[in-house]
Design a protein around this motif. Structure first.
Motif, short mmCIF file in Angstrom:
data_model
loop_
_atom_site.label_atom_id
_atom_site.label_comp_id
_atom_site.label_asym_id
_atom_site.label_seq_id
_atom_site.Cartn_x
_atom_site.Cartn_y
_atom_site.Cartn_z
N ALA A 194 0.75 -1.28 0.08
CA ALA A 194 -0.07 -0.09 -0.18
C ALA A 194 0.81 1.17 0.04
CB ALA A 194 -0.88 -0.06 1.25
N GLU A 195 0.22 2.20 -0.78
CA GLU A 195 1.02 3.42 -0.64
C GLU A 195 -0.09 4.34 0.39
OE1 GLU A 195 1.29 7.99 -3.00
OE2 GLU A 195 0.63 5.95 -4.09
N THR A 196 0.46 4.68 1.36
CA THR A 196 -0.40 5.31 2.43
C THR A 196 -0.73 6.86 2.21
OG1 THR A 196 1.55 6.21 3.77
CG2 THR A 196 0.82 3.94 4.12
N LEU A 197 -1.62 7.55 2.96
CA LEU A 197 -2.07 8.86 2.52
C LEU A 197 -0.74 9.76 2.69
CD1 LEU A 197 -5.62 9.14 4.28
CD2 LEU A 197 -4.93 8.93 1.77
N GLU A 198 0.09 9.45 3.57
CA GLU A 198 1.48 10.20 3.89
C GLU A 198 2.40 10.04 2.76
OE1 GLU A 198 0.05 7.95 6.11
OE2 GLU A 198 -1.09 9.42 7.17
N GLY A 199 2.35 9.15 1.76
CA GLY A 199 3.44 8.87 0.74
C GLY A 199 4.26 7.79 1.16
N THR A 200 3.96 6.98 1.87
CA THR A 200 5.12 5.88 2.44
C THR A 200 4.41 4.61 1.83
OG1 THR A 200 4.24 5.58 4.52
CG2 THR A 200 5.97 7.10 4.33
N PHE A 201 5.00 3.55 1.86
CA PHE A 201 5.06 2.28 1.35
C PHE A 201 4.93 1.13 2.27
CE2 PHE A 201 6.12 4.43 -2.51
CZ PHE A 201 5.27 4.29 -3.41
N VAL A 202 3.98 0.56 2.75
CA VAL A 202 3.62 -0.44 3.53
C VAL A 202 2.93 -1.71 3.22
CG1 VAL A 202 2.45 -0.85 5.97
CG2 VAL A 202 3.29 1.48 5.42
N VAL A 203 3.57 -2.63 3.49
CA VAL A 203 3.24 -4.19 3.25
C VAL A 203 1.90 -4.46 3.98
CG1 VAL A 203 3.70 -6.68 3.11
CG2 VAL A 203 5.32 -4.98 2.27
#
Length: 388
Positions: A194-203
Motif C-alpha cells: 500500500a501507498e499510504t496517505l502520507e506517501g510511504t509504502f507499507v506491506v
C-alpha cells in the motif's frame, strides 16, 4: 513450506520493510492486550494457510476495543475454507491511497526468477489480471546479477510512479526480491503493497512459500515445519522425520512402493481398475526394515484404508527385507487391513518364501496386484456398509 502471514511480516520487518504495527494472539484476551497498545481503527486477520481468506470472512475491520473482542471471539469460532482459526493477527488499520501488487516467483520454463507487478492490488487482483492484463508486468530476474536498482525503477515506473516515489518504491521492490531469493522462495507475494496517505509504502499482507527441498538451509523454518497447525498432518510429519515421501489422499486403497515413478504408476493402475488410492508413499531406495515398518504403520493408521497394496520392484530395496517388515507389522497389530503384495527384483524369491510361510502370497504382476487390491477394498466396503 508456507509461512503464516505474521511470520512472513516478521521476516520483512527484520529486513527493513515497513508493515503495520500489531501482534499475534491465540485467544481473545491476548488479542485485547495487543489492541490496547495500538491505535484504532483495527484489523483482525485469521492466520490460516489457505488463500481467499478475505472473501471467506477471515479478515474483519473494527473501530473500537469492544468490537475487537467481539470480532476475535467470532473469528476463533470460524473455519476458513475448512481450516480452524487458532491464531489471529491484530494490527492498526492503515489509511491507504493506492493498493499495489508485487510478487517474486519461479519461471521454470525460463529457469529464472520472475517479478510480477501491478498497479492494481488487493482482493481483486485475479479480476484485474483477466480484465486488464496490461496492468500487470513481468520481469525476468538475472540469476547471477539478480534485480538491479535500475530494474526495480523500471518496474516502479510501470506501476505508475515517477520521481522520488519511484525511487522509494524501487528500493522496496529490490529488497523484496532479494528477500525472496535469499529465502529460497517459490513464491514471495505482497498483496497489497500500500501507498499510504502520507506517501510511504507499507506491506499490508504477505505470503511466503519456501521450497521444501531448501528447508535444511533455513533451520529456523525447518523446525517450524513440524508444528501441528501447519499444512502437514501428523502422519505426514512422522513420514518427513523418517525420510519417507507421504501424502494422504481421499481413497481406501493404501499404497506403498519404492520410487516415485513406481508409486505413481501404482496409483494410476488402481484408478484404472476403479479403485481410489488412500495415499502416496514412496520408501525411496534401499529402505531398511524399520523404515518399511514405519511406512506400513503410517498408511494403516488412516481409518479409511480397507486394503494395503505394497508394490516393490527390488533394486537397492531388498524384497526379503520388505517381507520381514510386513510380518513384523502384522505381529505387532500395525496392519489392521487386508494386504496385497507384489514383489519382484532383488531377493524376491526369498521374500516370497518368507511371506508364504506366514500364509501370504506375493504376486509378480503389478496389474494383478492392483486389481486384487481394488476388489478387496470393494468387498470390505460392502461388508462394513460404509461410504469410504
Amino acid at each position: 513450506m508456507r509461512l503464516f502471514e505474521y511470520e512472513a511480516k516478521e521476516l520483512l520487518t527484520n529486513c527493513g520493510i515497513f508493515t503495520p504495527k500489531g501482534g499475534i494472539g491465540t485467544n481473545s484476551d491476548q488479542i485485547m492486550k495487543i489492541a490496547h497498545r495500538l491505535k484504532s481503527p483495527f484489523v483482525l486477520k485469521a492466520q490460516v494457510l489457505v488463500s481467499g481468506r478475505g472473501k471467506a470472512g477471515g479478515i474483519q475491520f473494527v473501530s473500537s476495543l469492544t468490537d475487537v473482542k467481539k470480532a476475535a471471539e467470532s473469528l476463533f469460532q470460524k473455519q476458513i475454507r475448512g481450516v480452524s482459526v487458532r491464531k489471529i493477527l491484530v494490527e492498526e488499520k492503515i489509511k491507504v491511497n493506492r493498493e499495489l501488487y508485487f510478487a517474486v516467483t519461479l519461471d521454470r520454463i525460463k529457469r529464472s526468477y520472475v517479478a510480477i507487478a501491478s498497479s492494481k492490488g488487493g482482493v481483486n487482483i485475479e479480476i484485474a489480471a483477466s480484465e486488464q492484463p496490461t496492468s500487470i508486468s513481468k520481469t525476468l530476474i538475472d540469476p547471477v546479477r539478480l534485480m538491479s536498482f535500475s530494474d526495480a525503477q523500471e518496474i516502479a515506473g510501470k506501476m505508475g510512479y515517477k520521481g522520488k516515489k519511484q525511487a522509494m518504491l524501487a528500493v522496496i521492490l529490490k529488497n523484496l526480491c532479494q528477500i525472496g531469493i535469499d529465502q529460497d522462495a517459490v513464491l514471495m507475494e505482497v498483496n497489497p503493497l500500500a501507498e499510504t496517505l502520507e506517501g510511504t509504502f507499507v506491506v499490508l499482507d504477505s505470503r511466503l512459500i519456501i521450497d521444501d527441498n531448501a528447508l535444511l538451509r533455513h533451520p529456523e523454518f525447518y523446525k517450524l515445519s513440524f508444528e501441528e497447525d501447519r499444512e502437514h498432518t501428523q502422519d505426514e510429519i512422522v513420514a518427513i522425520k523418517e525420510d519417507l515421501s507421504y501424502v494422504r489422499l481421499e481413497g481406501n486403497v493404501g499404497i506403498i512402493g519404492n520410487g516415485a515413478g513406481l508409486v505413481l504408476a501404482t496409483l494410476d493402475t488402481v484408478k484404472y481398475f476403479g479403485g481410489k488410492p488412500a495415499n502416496f508413499l514412496d520408501l525411496g531406495g534401499g529402505a531398511p526394515t524399520d523404515r518399511i515398518e514405519t511406512a506400513i504403520k503410517i498408511v494403516c493408521s488412516n481409518p479409511r484404508v480397507r486394503v494395503l497394496l505394497i508394490n516393490i520392484l527390488g533394486g537397492l530395496t531388498k524384497c526379503d527385507d520388505v517381507a520381514k517388515a510386513i510380518l513384523k507389522a502384522k505381529r505387532e497389530s500395525e496392519i489392521t487391513s487386508s494386504v496385497i503384495v507384489r514383489l519382484f527384483g532383488t531377493n524376491h524369491e526369498e521374500g516370497k518364501r518368507i511371506l508364504s510361510k506366514a500364509g501370504l502370497v506375493a504376486l509378480e504382476s503389478m496389474d494383478e496386484a492392483a486389481k486384487q487390491a481394488v476388489e478387496t477394498a470393494s468387498r470390505e466396503k460392502s461388508k462394513n456398509g460404509d461410504s469410504n
